[in-house]
Design a protein around this motif. Structure first.
Motif, PDB file in Angstrom:
ATOM      1  N   GLY A 283      28.522  37.429  49.026  1.00 20.78           N
ATOM      2  CA  GLY A 283      29.839  37.258  48.425  1.00 20.78           C
ATOM      3  C   GLY A 283      30.661  38.528  48.386  1.00 20.78           C
ATOM      4  O   GLY A 283      31.865  38.507  48.605  1.00 20.78           O
ATOM      5  N   LYS A 284      29.989  39.654  48.134  1.00 21.24           N
ATOM      6  CA  LYS A 284      30.686  40.935  48.028  1.00 21.24           C
ATOM      7  C   LYS A 284      31.487  41.221  49.298  1.00 21.24           C
ATOM      8  O   LYS A 284      32.643  41.630  49.251  1.00 21.24           O
ATOM      9  N   TYR A 285      30.835  40.986  50.445  1.00 20.34           N
ATOM     10  CA  TYR A 285      31.501  41.271  51.717  1.00 20.34           C
ATOM     11  C   TYR A 285      32.586  40.255  52.015  1.00 20.34           C
ATOM     12  O   TYR A 285      33.594  40.564  52.629  1.00 20.34           O
ATOM     13  N   PHE A 286      32.352  39.030  51.555  1.00 22.01           N
ATOM     14  CA  PHE A 286      33.356  37.979  51.732  1.00 22.01           C
ATOM     15  C   PHE A 286      34.644  38.377  51.007  1.00 22.01           C
ATOM     16  O   PHE A 286      35.743  38.294  51.563  1.00 22.01           O
ATOM     17  N   VAL A 287      34.489  38.834  49.758  1.00 27.05           N
ATOM     18  CA  VAL A 287      35.661  39.223  48.978  1.00 27.05           C
ATOM     19  C   VAL A 287      36.366  40.414  49.624  1.00 27.05           C
ATOM     20  O   VAL A 287      37.588  40.483  49.671  1.00 27.05           O
ATOM     21  N   ARG A 288      35.571  41.351  50.164  1.00 30.07           N
ATOM     22  CA  ARG A 288      36.183  42.496  50.832  1.00 30.07           C
ATOM     23  C   ARG A 288      37.030  42.061  52.015  1.00 30.07           C
ATOM     24  O   ARG A 288      38.093  42.606  52.270  1.00 30.07           O
ATOM     25  N   GLY A 289      36.532  41.065  52.735  1.00 31.94           N
ATOM     26  CA  GLY A 289      37.294  40.550  53.862  1.00 31.94           C
ATOM     27  C   GLY A 289      38.600  39.932  53.395  1.00 31.94           C
ATOM     28  O   GLY A 289      39.659  40.183  53.965  1.00 31.94           O
TER      29      GLY A 289
ATOM     30  N   ARG B  97      31.034  39.194  29.640  1.00 33.05           N
ATOM     31  CA  ARG B  97      29.648  39.090  30.088  1.00 33.05           C
ATOM     32  C   ARG B  97      29.571  38.177  31.305  1.00 33.05           C
ATOM     33  O   ARG B  97      30.380  37.271  31.457  1.00 33.05           O
ATOM     34  N   ALA B  98      28.600  38.413  32.160  1.00 30.53           N
ATOM     35  CA  ALA B  98      28.374  37.574  33.355  1.00 30.53           C
ATOM     36  C   ALA B  98      29.614  37.499  34.227  1.00 30.53           C
ATOM     37  O   ALA B  98      29.889  36.473  34.845  1.00 30.53           O
ATOM     38  N   GLU B  99      30.367  38.600  34.263  1.00 32.57           N
ATOM     39  CA  GLU B  99      31.617  38.581  35.036  1.00 32.57           C
ATOM     40  C   GLU B  99      31.381  38.228  36.501  1.00 32.57           C
ATOM     41  O   GLU B  99      32.120  37.447  37.094  1.00 32.57           O
ATOM     42  N   GLY B 100      30.334  38.793  37.066  1.00 34.48           N
ATOM     43  CA  GLY B 100      30.050  38.537  38.480  1.00 34.48           C
ATOM     44  C   GLY B 100      29.856  37.060  38.760  1.00 34.48           C
ATOM     45  O   GLY B 100      30.422  36.516  39.707  1.00 34.48           O
ATOM     46  N   ALA B 101      29.077  36.399  37.903  1.00 34.98           N
ATOM     47  CA  ALA B 101      28.803  34.975  38.112  1.00 34.98           C
ATOM     48  C   ALA B 101      30.085  34.162  37.981  1.00 34.98           C
ATOM     49  O   ALA B 101      30.364  33.276  38.791  1.00 34.98           O
ATOM     50  N   ARG B 103      33.167  35.159  38.416  1.00 32.96           N
ATOM     51  CA  ARG B 103      34.030  35.433  39.565  1.00 32.96           C
ATOM     52  C   ARG B 103      33.570  34.628  40.776  1.00 32.96           C
ATOM     53  O   ARG B 103      34.372  34.079  41.525  1.00 32.96           O
ATOM     54  N   THR B 104      32.250  34.576  40.949  1.00 31.86           N
ATOM     55  CA  THR B 104      31.707  33.804  42.074  1.00 31.86           C
ATOM     56  C   THR B 104      32.131  32.341  41.977  1.00 31.86           C
ATOM     57  O   THR B 104      32.495  31.719  42.977  1.00 31.86           O
ATOM     58  N   ILE B 105      32.108  31.798  40.747  1.00 28.96           N
ATOM     59  CA  ILE B 105      32.479  30.391  40.563  1.00 28.96           C
ATOM     60  C   ILE B 105      33.970  30.187  40.845  1.00 28.96           C
ATOM     61  O   ILE B 105      34.367  29.219  41.489  1.00 28.96           O
ATOM     62  N   PHE B 106      34.806  31.117  40.379  1.00 30.50           N
ATOM     63  CA  PHE B 106      36.249  30.974  40.588  1.00 30.50           C
ATOM     64  C   PHE B 106      36.621  31.024  42.070  1.00 30.50           C
ATOM     65  O   PHE B 106      37.629  30.471  42.488  1.00 30.50           O
ATOM     66  N   LEU B 107      35.801  31.739  42.833  1.00 31.00           N
ATOM     67  CA  LEU B 107      36.220  32.032  44.204  1.00 31.00           C
ATOM     68  C   LEU B 107      35.540  31.171  45.272  1.00 31.00           C
ATOM     69  O   LEU B 107      35.993  31.144  46.418  1.00 31.00           O
ATOM     70  N   TYR B 108      34.464  30.439  44.888  1.00 32.99           N
ATOM     71  CA  TYR B 108      33.717  29.765  45.951  1.00 32.99           C
ATOM     72  C   TYR B 108      34.526  28.747  46.763  1.00 32.99           C
ATOM     73  O   TYR B 108      34.253  28.566  47.958  1.00 32.99           O
ATOM     74  N   PRO B 109      35.560  28.078  46.162  1.00 31.21           N
ATOM     75  CA  PRO B 109      36.274  27.118  47.010  1.00 31.21           C
ATOM     76  C   PRO B 109      36.885  27.762  48.259  1.00 31.21           C
ATOM     77  O   PRO B 109      37.070  27.105  49.269  1.00 31.21           O
ATOM     78  N   MET B 110      37.166  29.085  48.195  1.00 31.04           N
ATOM     79  CA  MET B 110      37.732  29.757  49.366  1.00 31.04           C
ATOM     80  C   MET B 110      36.786  29.737  50.556  1.00 31.04           C
ATOM     81  O   MET B 110      37.216  29.918  51.693  1.00 31.04           O
ATOM     82  N   ALA B 111      35.494  29.553  50.301  1.00 32.75           N
ATOM     83  CA  ALA B 111      34.546  29.541  51.410  1.00 32.75           C
ATOM     84  C   ALA B 111      34.494  28.171  52.087  1.00 32.75           C
ATOM     85  O   ALA B 111      33.906  28.030  53.146  1.00 32.75           O
ATOM     86  N   LEU B 112      35.126  27.176  51.463  1.00 32.92           N
ATOM     87  CA  LEU B 112      35.066  25.820  52.012  1.00 32.92           C
ATOM     88  C   LEU B 112      36.183  25.579  53.018  1.00 32.92           C
ATOM     89  O   LEU B 112      37.230  26.212  52.965  1.00 32.92           O
ATOM     90  N   SER B 113      35.912  24.646  53.905  1.00 32.25           N
ATOM     91  CA  SER B 113      36.959  24.196  54.806  1.00 32.25           C
ATOM     92  C   SER B 113      37.931  23.313  54.023  1.00 32.25           C
ATOM     93  O   SER B 113      37.536  22.591  53.112  1.00 32.25           O
ATOM     94  N   PHE B 174      44.411  39.919  42.142  1.00 36.44           N
ATOM     95  CA  PHE B 174      44.958  40.466  40.899  1.00 36.44           C
ATOM     96  C   PHE B 174      43.911  41.304  40.165  1.00 36.44           C
ATOM     97  O   PHE B 174      44.232  42.351  39.608  1.00 36.44           O
ATOM     98  N   LEU B 175      42.671  40.832  40.164  1.00 34.24           N
ATOM     99  CA  LEU B 175      41.620  41.564  39.452  1.00 34.24           C
ATOM    100  C   LEU B 175      41.444  42.948  40.085  1.00 34.24           C
ATOM    101  O   LEU B 175      41.343  43.960  39.374  1.00 34.24           O
ATOM    102  N   ALA B 176      41.420  42.987  41.419  1.00 39.80           N
ATOM    103  CA  ALA B 176      41.310  44.280  42.101  1.00 39.80           C
ATOM    104  C   ALA B 176      42.483  45.173  41.709  1.00 39.80           C
ATOM    105  O   ALA B 176      42.333  46.379  41.492  1.00 39.80           O
ATOM    106  N   GLY B 177      43.673  44.559  41.600  1.00 38.16           N
ATOM    107  CA  GLY B 177      44.852  45.321  41.211  1.00 38.16           C
ATOM    108  C   GLY B 177      44.738  45.856  39.792  1.00 38.16           C
ATOM    109  O   GLY B 177      45.028  47.023  39.526  1.00 38.16           O
ATOM    110  N   LEU B 178      44.285  44.997  38.872  1.00 37.90           N
ATOM    111  CA  LEU B 178      44.129  45.421  37.475  1.00 37.90           C
ATOM    112  C   LEU B 178      43.162  46.600  37.367  1.00 37.90           C
ATOM    113  O   LEU B 178      43.371  47.528  36.589  1.00 37.90           O
ATOM    114  N   ARG B 179      42.117  46.541  38.185  1.00 43.50           N
ATOM    115  CA  ARG B 179      41.090  47.576  38.100  1.00 43.50           C
ATOM    116  C   ARG B 179      41.590  48.901  38.660  1.00 43.50           C
ATOM    117  O   ARG B 179      40.996  49.953  38.416  1.00 43.50           O
ATOM    118  N   SER B 180      42.648  48.859  39.440  1.00 40.92           N
ATOM    119  CA  SER B 180      43.108  50.102  40.053  1.00 40.92           C
ATOM    120  C   SER B 180      44.261  50.736  39.267  1.00 40.92           C
ATOM    121  O   SER B 180      44.777  51.777  39.662  1.00 40.92           O
TER     122      SER B 180
END
Lengths: 297, 290
Positions: A283-289, B97-101, B103-113, B174-180
């Motif tokens: 996932g990390k690399y996916f987000v980077r892309g 807490r569990a931010e990584g998890a 974030r993974t849930i919020f973003l997984y639809p992007m991996a779908l067709s 946006f999250l990347a932006g907030l962190r910077s």
């Protein structure tokens, strides 16, 4: 990391703060549900029988989970007139995606390397002109591409799709590698040149090992794009050579008597599984892309 | 001899790739643009015929449906994805807490067709067995939710599915932006006694201007190109109620074999994207070259 917090976005103390924290987590859980419910519905529906789907609730767990719909989707469901399930189309997609990803990644790496580490006059203009290809709406190349594939004798074949994906993937892979190599110090290349190493030796022996993160990001990006592509697949292939996304859409729209939503859902998950797995593992690399095309380094 | 080859090698490697790009991108665009100025029907015809296809296109009611849909879809899709993405990013930025998890849930639809997304939502929004039945089972038997088959509402189902798939992307940017955002500015604000609301509205959000621009460009680009999602969810229907420029072009090119009109619609799509992308790319490249 959490820059904003150290300065105290929520600093009120005591009961107020605790309430806000609860609210925050409640909201986060709610949104997690929003994103997860469709996946849950797909999964539970795929494990139900058609009868249970008709009488039961969308949100209910299956009474007696069965993999019947899965084996039907993979093996015997009808896609158009052919009733071999998704299996042959899954392999079509595999045969298409592997060479297309490897080719576009390798060529993009060479291109990005040559454009940044062997800068020659016009290199920037060449890059800008090639980058443009990443942003065009592909509708504008569909008609001439269809004719070109016809002239090359590649119409309706997986080889045609490999060519198309390699060509139009090149813009993005060049972008990824150019961004990476721009950050690599020129002195490494210059030292290797003084030692007598040539263009390709520096590329394969020094640059490629260094560029491993960029390679992973590019491979994941290209894999996701090409596996999920529908437009090129539907425009340039017919029937037996369809990639998986096109076959999935045809399966869902093939009407033979009772609508089998469980088979549709199993088929959709089968089509989603490869990219989903890549996303979960890397996932990390996916987000980077995703970020590479948007936020500057 | 070897030295000479070595000097030319980079150019020798780049030039075929560049040539491929010139041919498959610029050559093909030129061909499509030229075809849009001819009477081409089932077969291409190379006699120049002026603006005839554009006149036809702009007299086709279906084209107006596609444009209206694009307009409605883009505004809602971009607006909701941006607002939701921003909101989720701010929530996640509270040292959760569990931010990584999450974030993974919020973003997984992007991996779908989009085809998978469309298939799933087509089932969930199914009038009769889907959401409507769930609400009926809760006791609200008057509830009607037939957007998917209602020509006036079907375009909003495309928005629903599109937002589900892409809002996580906006969140990640946006999250990347907030962190910077510079830590010192935030500390200074805290010392000055700025509360969370003021810190966000006065300092952080204005600092995220470039991220807003990127998000807008990416989402606008996605909406203009949206094709798969419409095909999988509504197949452009009922009738052609959810047609978009991309499905319009495909239909005229490959189903109705009206090459000239299809080419004209593709050129209109290109022009729209150019109007958004070129200023953006220009400013980006100028900054990176500095």
């Amino acid at each position: 990391m959490s820059a904003a917090n150290s300065s105290g976005i929520v600093r009120a103390s005591g009961a107020g703060q605790r309430f806000l924290r609860y609210l925050l987590y409640a909201l986060l859980v709610l949104f997690c549900l929003y994103y997860l419910v469709p996946l849950y519905v797909m999964l539970t529906t795929s494990l139900k029988t058609v009868g249970e789907i008709r009488t039961g609730s969308l949100m209910a767990l299956p009474d007696a989970p069965t993999l019947g719909a899965w084996s039907k989707a993979w093996d015997t469901a009808c896609v158009g007139v052919r009733c071999d399930g998704l299996k042959p189309y899954f392999w079509n997609s595999v045969v298409m995606v592997v060479p297309a990803v490897l080719l576009s990644t390798l060529l993009g790496a060479l291109n990005g390397y040559a454009l940044t580490k062997w800068r020659f006059r016009g290199a920037n203009i060449i890059f800008a002109l090639m980058l443009f290809g990443a942003f065009i709406p592909f509708q504008v190349v569909l008609l001439p591409m269809a004719r070109t594939l016809g002239l090359l004798g590649l119409a309706g074949s997986v080889f045609g799709l490999i060519l198309v994906h390699t060509v139009y993937g090149l813009a993005f892979s060049t972008l990824f590698f150019r961004n990476f190599f721009v950050g690599v110090s020129d002195s490494i290349v210059n030292a290797a040149k003084i030692d007598g190493a040539g263009f390709f030796r520096i590329f394969f022996a020094i640059m490629m090992p260094m560029a491993l993160p960029a390679i992973v990001v590019t491979i994941i990006w290209q894999f996701t794009q090409i596996w999920n592509d529908f437009l090129f697949g539907v425009a340039f292939t017919i029937g037996d050579s369809n990639p998986l996304t096109v076959a999935l859409n045809n399966l869902v729209n093939t009407s033979t008597g009772v609508k089998e939503y469980n088979v549709d859902m199993a088929a959709a998950i089968i089509a989603a599984l490869p990219t989903l797995l890549v996303y979960i593992i890397a996932g990390k690399y996916f987000v980077r892309g995703l970020a590479a095309g948007a936020v500057k380094e | 001899m070897g030295r000479l080859l070595e000097r030319w090698l980079p150019k020798l490697v780049v030039s075929p790739l560049f040539a491929v790009s010139l041919f498959f991108v610029y050559g093909f665009i030129a061909w499509t643009v030229y075809i849009s100025f001819t009477r081409s029907g089932i077969l291409p015809n190379y006699d120049f015929a002026g603006l005839i296809q554009y006149v036809r296109l702009w007299h086709t009611p279906r084209w107006y449906v596609a444009l209206t849909n694009l307009f409605v879809f883009s505004i809602l899709f971009i607006g909701v994805c941006t607002a939701l993405g921003m909101f989720l990013a701010i929530l996640l930025d509270q040292r959760v807490r569990a931010e990584g998890a999450i974030r993974t849930i919020f973003l997984y639809p992007m991996a779908l067709s989009f085809i998978v997304t469309g298939t799933a939502w087509k089932w969930i929004l199914n009038p009769g067995l889907g959401l409507e039945k769930v609400v009926h089972d809760l006791g609200f038997t008057d509830f009607r939710f037939d957007w998917l088959v209602n020509p006036h509402m079907a375009i909003y189902t495309v928005v629903i599915a599109g937002v589900w798939q892409s809002s996580g992307y906006a969140m990640a940017l946006f999250l990347a932006g907030l962190r910077s955002v510079d830590d010192d500015i935030l500390k200074a604000a805290a010392i000055d006694g700025a509360g969370p609301w003021r810190t966000y509205t006065r300092i952080i959000l204005p600092n995220l201007r470039p991220v807003f621009l990127s998000v807008f460009i990416i989402l606008a680009h996605l909406s203009i190109k949206s094709f798969d999602l419409v095909i999988a969810l509504t197949n452009g229907g009922p009738g052609y109620a959810t047609d978009m420029p991309a499905t319009f072009m495909y239909s005229f090119a490959f189903q109705r074999s009206e090459l000239g009109t299809a080419a004209a619609s593709a050129v209109m799509m290109l022009a729209t994207i150019l109007a958004i992308i070129v200023p953006y790319l220009y400013s980006e490249l100028r900054e990176t070259n500095r």
